[in-house]
Design a protein around this motif. Structure first.
Motif, PDB file in Angstrom:
ATOM      1  N   LEU A  91       1.022  -1.114   0.002  1.00 56.11           N
ATOM      2  CA  LEU A  91       0.049  -0.052   0.031  1.00 56.11           C
ATOM      3  C   LEU A  91       0.994   1.344   0.090  1.00 56.11           C
ATOM      4  O   LEU A  91       1.915   1.352   0.827  1.00 56.11           O
ATOM      5  N   PRO A  92       0.524   2.250  -0.826  1.00 55.15           N
ATOM      6  CA  PRO A  92       1.248   3.692  -0.743  1.00 55.15           C
ATOM      7  C   PRO A  92       0.668   4.169   0.671  1.00 55.15           C
ATOM      8  O   PRO A  92      -0.149   3.971   1.367  1.00 55.15           O
ATOM      9  N   GLY A  93       1.474   5.347   0.991  1.00 56.77           N
ATOM     10  CA  GLY A  93       1.357   6.251   2.242  1.00 56.77           C
ATOM     11  C   GLY A  93       0.158   7.275   1.752  1.00 56.77           C
ATOM     12  O   GLY A  93      -0.131   7.398   0.547  1.00 56.77           O
ATOM     13  N   GLY A  94      -0.619   7.773   2.751  1.00 56.90           N
ATOM     14  CA  GLY A  94      -1.416   8.648   2.422  1.00 56.90           C
ATOM     15  C   GLY A  94      -2.818   8.654   3.227  1.00 56.90           C
ATOM     16  O   GLY A  94      -2.772   7.881   4.270  1.00 56.90           O
ATOM     17  N   GLU A  95      -3.738   9.389   2.796  1.00 56.85           N
ATOM     18  CA  GLU A  95      -5.132   9.349   3.664  1.00 56.85           C
ATOM     19  C   GLU A  95      -6.277   8.777   2.889  1.00 56.85           C
ATOM     20  O   GLU A  95      -6.139   8.511   1.753  1.00 56.85           O
ATOM     21  N   VAL A  96      -6.916   7.740   3.644  1.00 58.34           N
ATOM     22  CA  VAL A  96      -7.986   7.105   2.927  1.00 58.34           C
ATOM     23  C   VAL A  96      -9.313   7.939   2.965  1.00 58.34           C
ATOM     24  O   VAL A  96      -9.739   8.872   3.846  1.00 58.34           O
ATOM     25  N   TYR A  97      -9.473   7.918   1.581  1.00 57.29           N
ATOM     26  CA  TYR A  97     -10.936   8.721   1.100  1.00 57.29           C
ATOM     27  C   TYR A  97     -11.906   7.578   1.070  1.00 57.29           C
ATOM     28  O   TYR A  97     -12.014   6.633   0.205  1.00 57.29           O
ATOM     29  N   ARG A  98     -12.837   7.836   2.169  1.00 57.95           N
ATOM     30  CA  ARG A  98     -14.002   6.785   2.594  1.00 57.95           C
ATOM     31  C   ARG A  98     -14.688   6.304   1.171  1.00 57.95           C
ATOM     32  O   ARG A  98     -14.975   5.378   1.300  1.00 57.95           O
ATOM     33  N   GLU A  99     -15.162   7.337   0.825  1.00 60.10           N
ATOM     34  CA  GLU A  99     -16.356   7.277  -0.154  1.00 60.10           C
ATOM     35  C   GLU A  99     -16.003   6.562  -1.511  1.00 60.10           C
ATOM     36  O   GLU A  99     -16.504   5.735  -1.982  1.00 60.10           O
ATOM     37  N   GLN A 100     -14.409   6.628  -1.808  1.00 57.39           N
ATOM     38  CA  GLN A 100     -13.976   6.048  -2.811  1.00 57.39           C
ATOM     39  C   GLN A 100     -13.193   4.682  -2.617  1.00 57.39           C
ATOM     40  O   GLN A 100     -12.782   3.912  -3.149  1.00 57.39           O
ATOM     41  N   ASN A 101     -12.844   4.492  -1.078  1.00 58.36           N
ATOM     42  CA  ASN A 101     -12.131   3.503  -0.789  1.00 58.36           C
ATOM     43  C   ASN A 101     -10.526   3.401  -1.395  1.00 58.36           C
ATOM     44  O   ASN A 101     -10.133   2.376  -1.535  1.00 58.36           O
ATOM     45  N   ILE A 102     -10.064   4.748  -1.368  1.00 53.90           N
ATOM     46  CA  ILE A 102      -8.763   4.696  -1.844  1.00 53.90           C
ATOM     47  C   ILE A 102      -7.653   5.451  -0.781  1.00 53.90           C
ATOM     48  O   ILE A 102      -8.133   6.277  -0.087  1.00 53.90           O
ATOM     49  N   ILE A 103      -6.549   5.172  -1.263  1.00 58.92           N
ATOM     50  CA  ILE A 103      -5.780   5.940  -0.446  1.00 58.92           C
ATOM     51  C   ILE A 103      -4.889   7.080  -1.252  1.00 58.92           C
ATOM     52  O   ILE A 103      -4.327   6.453  -2.304  1.00 58.92           O
ATOM     53  N   LEU A 104      -4.981   8.151  -1.065  1.00 63.01           N
ATOM     54  CA  LEU A 104      -4.128   9.037  -1.679  1.00 63.01           C
ATOM     55  C   LEU A 104      -3.275   9.957  -0.820  1.00 63.01           C
ATOM     56  O   LEU A 104      -3.606  10.438   0.416  1.00 63.01           O
ATOM     57  N   SER A 105      -1.985  10.320  -1.584  1.00 60.51           N
ATOM     58  CA  SER A 105      -1.057  11.224  -0.689  1.00 60.51           C
ATOM     59  C   SER A 105      -1.020  12.717  -1.034  1.00 60.51           C
ATOM     60  O   SER A 105      -1.139  12.904  -2.418  1.00 60.51           O
ATOM     61  N   PRO A 106      -1.203  13.578  -0.315  1.00 61.37           N
ATOM     62  CA  PRO A 106      -1.088  14.854  -0.797  1.00 61.37           C
ATOM     63  C   PRO A 106       0.532  15.453  -1.190  1.00 61.37           C
ATOM     64  O   PRO A 106       0.545  16.352  -1.689  1.00 61.37           O
ATOM     65  N   PHE A 107       1.479  14.422  -0.706  1.00 57.98           N
ATOM     66  CA  PHE A 107       2.592  15.002  -1.200  1.00 57.98           C
ATOM     67  C   PHE A 107       3.182  14.502  -2.917  1.00 57.98           C
ATOM     68  O   PHE A 107       2.999  13.446  -3.084  1.00 57.98           O
ATOM     69  N   GLU A 108       4.269  15.342  -2.916  1.00 55.62           N
ATOM     70  CA  GLU A 108       4.883  15.291  -4.333  1.00 55.62           C
ATOM     71  C   GLU A 108       5.481  13.555  -4.398  1.00 55.62           C
ATOM     72  O   GLU A 108       5.411  13.116  -5.304  1.00 55.62           O
ATOM     73  N   HIS A 109       6.227  13.250  -3.341  1.00 53.09           N
ATOM     74  CA  HIS A 109       7.179  12.022  -3.283  1.00 53.09           C
ATOM     75  C   HIS A 109       6.480  11.261  -2.337  1.00 53.09           C
ATOM     76  O   HIS A 109       6.307  11.660  -1.140  1.00 53.09           O
ATOM     77  N   ASP A 110       6.294   9.986  -2.657  1.00 50.34           N
ATOM     78  CA  ASP A 110       5.927   9.067  -1.784  1.00 50.34           C
ATOM     79  C   ASP A 110       7.206   7.774  -2.265  1.00 50.34           C
ATOM     80  O   ASP A 110       7.410   7.364  -3.038  1.00 50.34           O
ATOM     81  N   THR A 111       7.742   7.505  -0.951  1.00 48.07           N
ATOM     82  CA  THR A 111       8.895   6.388  -1.006  1.00 48.07           C
ATOM     83  C   THR A 111       8.516   5.205  -1.620  1.00 48.07           C
ATOM     84  O   THR A 111       9.246   4.571  -2.286  1.00 48.07           O
ATOM     85  N   THR A 112       7.163   4.876  -1.185  1.00 47.93           N
ATOM     86  CA  THR A 112       6.748   3.566  -1.695  1.00 47.93           C
ATOM     87  C   THR A 112       6.704   3.493  -3.219  1.00 47.93           C
ATOM     88  O   THR A 112       7.212   2.661  -3.827  1.00 47.93           O
ATOM     89  N   VAL A 113       5.813   4.317  -3.656  1.00 50.71           N
ATOM     90  CA  VAL A 113       5.600   4.518  -5.105  1.00 50.71           C
ATOM     91  C   VAL A 113       6.864   4.844  -5.914  1.00 50.71           C
ATOM     92  O   VAL A 113       7.241   4.274  -6.974  1.00 50.71           O
ATOM     93  N   ASP A 114       7.715   5.627  -5.338  1.00 54.95           N
ATOM     94  CA  ASP A 114       8.837   6.139  -5.873  1.00 54.95           C
ATOM     95  C   ASP A 114       9.901   5.002  -6.335  1.00 54.95           C
ATOM     96  O   ASP A 114      10.568   4.966  -7.094  1.00 54.95           O
ATOM     97  N   HIS A 115       9.977   3.972  -5.264  1.00 53.13           N
ATOM     98  CA  HIS A 115      10.889   2.879  -5.489  1.00 53.13           C
ATOM     99  C   HIS A 115      10.223   1.623  -5.785  1.00 53.13           C
ATOM    100  O   HIS A 115      10.633   0.434  -5.744  1.00 53.13           O
ATOM    101  N   PHE A 116       8.941   1.831  -6.579  1.00 54.67           N
ATOM    102  CA  PHE A 116       8.129   0.524  -7.130  1.00 54.67           C
ATOM    103  C   PHE A 116       7.934   0.638  -8.448  1.00 54.67           C
ATOM    104  O   PHE A 116       7.470   1.656  -9.020  1.00 54.67           O
ATOM    105  N   TYR A 117       8.462  -0.345  -9.316  1.00 56.01           N
ATOM    106  CA  TYR A 117       8.485  -0.208 -10.748  1.00 56.01           C
ATOM    107  C   TYR A 117       7.484  -1.574 -11.136  1.00 56.01           C
ATOM    108  O   TYR A 117       7.983  -2.645 -10.525  1.00 56.01           O
ATOM    109  N   ALA A 118       6.440  -1.288 -12.000  1.00 53.55           N
ATOM    110  CA  ALA A 118       5.911  -2.570 -12.476  1.00 53.55           C
ATOM    111  C   ALA A 118       5.755  -2.797 -13.992  1.00 53.55           C
ATOM    112  O   ALA A 118       5.746  -2.073 -14.814  1.00 53.55           O
ATOM    113  N   SER A 119       5.447  -4.002 -14.340  1.00 56.57           N
ATOM    114  CA  SER A 119       5.500  -4.224 -15.672  1.00 56.57           C
ATOM    115  C   SER A 119       4.110  -3.928 -16.334  1.00 56.57           C
ATOM    116  O   SER A 119       4.215  -3.590 -17.490  1.00 56.57           O
TER     117      SER A 119
END
Length: 258
Positions: free
Chosen positions: A143-171
C-alpha cells in the motif's frame, strides 16, 4: 455478503447520507430484517454508529475528505456483470511472479476475486482490494502512504514524493477511468489525476479497464492521451466506431464476453 462486508457497507452508506433506515438496508444488503437489526446493534455496541428508531445514524458529523464522482458503494452496483467479465480478462493478462499496480476503482476491484489463486507482487491504493487480497490470497500486497478517502475506498497522498511509489516499478498497471474520449483518458478529480499520473510513471504497460458506458460519459479533466494506453479491456456493448478510434490510437482492444 458476509457479516464483515455488510458492516463495511453500512458504514460506507452512513458516511454518505448520515441516516439510513432498516428497510433501506434490507434492500441494499439483500439481507433479512433480523440480520440487519443484528448488524446495527453490533455496530452500535462497537460505538461505530448510533441506533435510532427504525434505523441508524452516523455517530459523528465530522466532515470526511471526498473526491468528485460517484462513491464506491454506488458505482459498485452498476454494470456488475460487465465489470466482472472485464476483470477476468485483465487477470488473464498477468503472469505469476509479475509485479503489477492496480489503481482503486469498482472495475479494478473486481479483479480481486480472480487473483485469489495467483502469486503476484501488487501495489494498490485500493483499501478494499488490499483487505480482500490479504484475507483470501497469498499475493504480496503493498500500500502507498496517504489518507484514506472513505467514499472511494482509496488511499491518496497529498505529497509530491511517496517513498513506496517512487521505489516501485511494475510491468503492468491496471486502472479504470471516469470516461474515455478521443481526447484521452478522463478523470473527475484533480487529486486523482495527480496520484494516477504518479503511478503511470512507474509502469511499462498501461491497461485501462472500462465498461462500455464510459465511452459516452462526459468529463473535462484529461489524465493522459490515448497514445499512452497499451491495452483497453471493455465489454461486448462497445461500438465498432469506438473500437476503431481506440485501435487508430495504437491501443490493443480486448472485448470481454459475459
Amino acid at each position: 455478503m458476509n457479516e464483515r462486508q455488510r458492516h463495511q457497507k453500512i458504514l460506507q452508506l452512513l458516511s454518505h447520507q448520515s441516516i439510513i433506515t432498516v428497510e433501506e438496508l434490507v434492500t441494499l444488503l439483500g439481507a433479512s430484517l433480523a440480520t440487519v437489526r443484528r448488524d446495527l446493534n453490533a455496530l452500535a455496541e462497537a460505538n461505530l454508529l448510533k441506533r435510532i428508531h427504525g434505523g441508524a445514524e452516523a455517530i459523528t458529523t465530522t466532515s470526511q475528505p471526498s473526491l468528485a464522482g460517484q462513491p464506491f458503494y454506488s458505482s459498485e452496483a452498476l454494470h456488475v456483470a460487465e465489470k466482472s467479465a472485464i476483470a477476468r480478462e485483465a487477470v488473464a493478462l498477468c503472469r505469476d511472479g509479475e509485479t503489477i499496480i492496480i489503481n482503486g476503482g469498482t472495475t479494478t476491484y473486481r479483479m480481486a476475486e480472480f487473483l485469489t489463486q495467483r502469486n503476484l507482487h501488487i501495489l494498490t491504493n485500493s483499501f478494499t482490494m488490499a483487505d480482500y487480497l490479504l484475507r483470501h490470497s497469498n499475493n504480496q500486497v503493498i500500500l502507498p502512504g496517504g489518507e484514506v478517502y472513505r467514499e472511494q475506498n482509496i488511499i491518496l497522498s497529498p505529497f509530491e514524493h511517496d517513498t513506496t511509489v517512487d521505489h516501485f516499478y511494475a510491468s503492468k498497471m491496471f486502472m479504470g477511468a471516469y470516461a474515455v474520449r478521443q481526447q484521452g483518458i478522463i478523470e473527475a478529480d484533480p487529486l486523482l489525476i495527480k496520484a494516477e499520473q504518479k503511478l503511470i510513471k512507474q509502469t511499462e504497460e498501461l491497461i485501462v479497464l472500462v465498461d462500455s458506458s464510459k465511452f459516452s460519459a462526459v468529463g473535462s479533466l484529461i489524465l493522459c492521451l490515448l497514445e499512452r494506453v497499451n491495452t483497453l479491456v471493455t465489454d461486448h456493448k462497445v461500438s465498432d466506431a469506438t473500437v476503431t478510434m481506440l485501435e487508430q490510437a495504437g491501443i490493443k482492444v480486448i472485448v470481454a464476453a459475459i
